[in-house]
Write a protein that holds these residues in place. Structure first.
Motif, short mmCIF file in Angstrom:
data_model
loop_
_atom_site.label_atom_id
_atom_site.label_comp_id
_atom_site.label_asym_id
_atom_site.label_seq_id
_atom_site.Cartn_x
_atom_site.Cartn_y
_atom_site.Cartn_z
N GLN A 97 3.57 -2.41 -5.70
CA GLN A 97 3.13 -0.85 -5.63
C GLN A 97 3.76 -0.06 -6.59
O GLN A 97 2.89 0.85 -7.02
CB GLN A 97 3.37 -0.56 -4.04
CG GLN A 97 2.98 0.59 -3.49
CD GLN A 97 3.71 2.01 -3.95
OE1 GLN A 97 4.85 1.79 -4.08
NE2 GLN A 97 2.99 2.90 -4.26
N GLN A 157 -4.76 -2.73 -2.52
CA GLN A 157 -5.40 -3.01 -1.28
C GLN A 157 -5.23 -4.32 -0.81
O GLN A 157 -5.29 -5.15 -1.28
CB GLN A 157 -6.81 -2.37 -1.25
CG GLN A 157 -7.24 -1.14 -1.67
CD GLN A 157 -8.58 -0.65 -1.64
OE1 GLN A 157 -9.60 -1.78 -1.88
NE2 GLN A 157 -8.93 0.49 -1.31
N GLU A 203 0.80 -1.16 -0.11
CA GLU A 203 -0.06 -0.07 -0.26
C GLU A 203 0.76 1.31 0.05
O GLU A 203 0.53 2.35 0.07
CB GLU A 203 -0.79 -0.09 1.07
CG GLU A 203 -1.84 -1.04 1.11
CD GLU A 203 -3.02 -1.18 2.38
OE1 GLU A 203 -3.99 -1.84 2.27
OE2 GLU A 203 -2.51 -0.73 3.43
N HIS A 262 -6.57 -6.81 2.63
CA HIS A 262 -7.26 -7.02 4.04
C HIS A 262 -6.81 -8.56 4.36
O HIS A 262 -6.84 -9.48 3.50
CB HIS A 262 -8.86 -7.38 3.42
CG HIS A 262 -9.64 -7.38 4.72
ND1 HIS A 262 -9.86 -6.78 5.67
CD2 HIS A 262 -10.37 -8.52 5.14
CE1 HIS A 262 -10.72 -7.08 6.53
NE2 HIS A 262 -11.00 -8.42 6.00
#
Length: 215
Positions: free
Chosen positions: A187, A198, A168, A200
């Motif tokens: 990135q 992104q 990120e 999670h």
């Protein structure tokens, strides 16, 4: 931030990662050859040959994967067939033996930055599945962008938060290592085309998504 990492430093870290991953299968080849010169029992010699074959295949699979994931395999063409990326990931996962890979492609080919992104996210997902599990990989073109999703799920997902920060763009360049270098490259690839990544993560799953504008 990772976006400011000099190209030479990032290339050096990626080379370190490649050497680290090749050390085990190449070392096994060396040990197998040494055993073969000393072993006289036919059954044991046959076993040595089998181990040598497995190590040689693992070394070749890793080299082919890293050649496209980190380097310029296939030249500098605009697109790469998704079947090529699939074969590379399947071979890498096959040497693990504990990870099942599922594919969901809405396109036949992808721009090279998207393929590199997909391969490196898949590598990060495989690394996270220390006890095995499933790796779901999807990619589709929405007209204005390429969307890539990689989901790693298993009994235990081992994910270094520093890798998420690198993905990120939140990791300081001084904190980069060979372990986080692939994430930093993803990135930078995304940022270079105006996209982003992104992440999670939970105890049992890791989901990484990348959006890469095209045109």
């Amino acid at each position: 931030m990772t976006a400011s990492v000099p190209a030479l430093d990032l290339a050096s870290l990626l080379c370190s990662r490649l050497c680290h991953d090749l050390l085990s299968p190449v070392g096994a080849l060396s040990n197998g050859l040494e055993l073969l010169t000393e072993e006289q029992d036919p059954a044991m010699r046959q076993r040595c040959f089998e181990l040598l074959e497995q190590s040689a295949k693992a070394s070749a699979d890793k080299l082919k994967f890293f050649r496209l994931a980190f380097g310029a395999a296939g030249g500098f063409g605009d697109t790469v067939p998704v079947s090529e990326a699939r074969a590379l990931v399947d071979a890498l996962a096959g040497s693990n033996g504990r990870v099942a890979v599922n594919w969901m492609f809405g396109v036949d080919s992808l721009p090279k930055p998207a393929v590199k992104t997909l391969l490196n996210l898949a590598l990060i997902g495989l690394d996270a599945l220390v006890r095995g599990g499933t790796l779901d990989i999807g990619a589709e073109a929405t007209g204005s962008a390429i969307e890539i999703v990689v989901r790693a799920a298993g009994q235990r997902v081992a994910f270094d938060p520093a890798i998420g920060e690198a993905l990120e763009g939140r990791l300081r360049s001084s904190e980069l290592s060979s372990r986080t270098a692939p994430a930093a490259m993803v990135q930078q690839l995304a940022a270079s085309v105006g996209g982003g990544v992104q992440v999670h993560v939970t105890a049992e799953s890791l989901v990484m998504g990348a959006v890469l504008p095209v045109g």
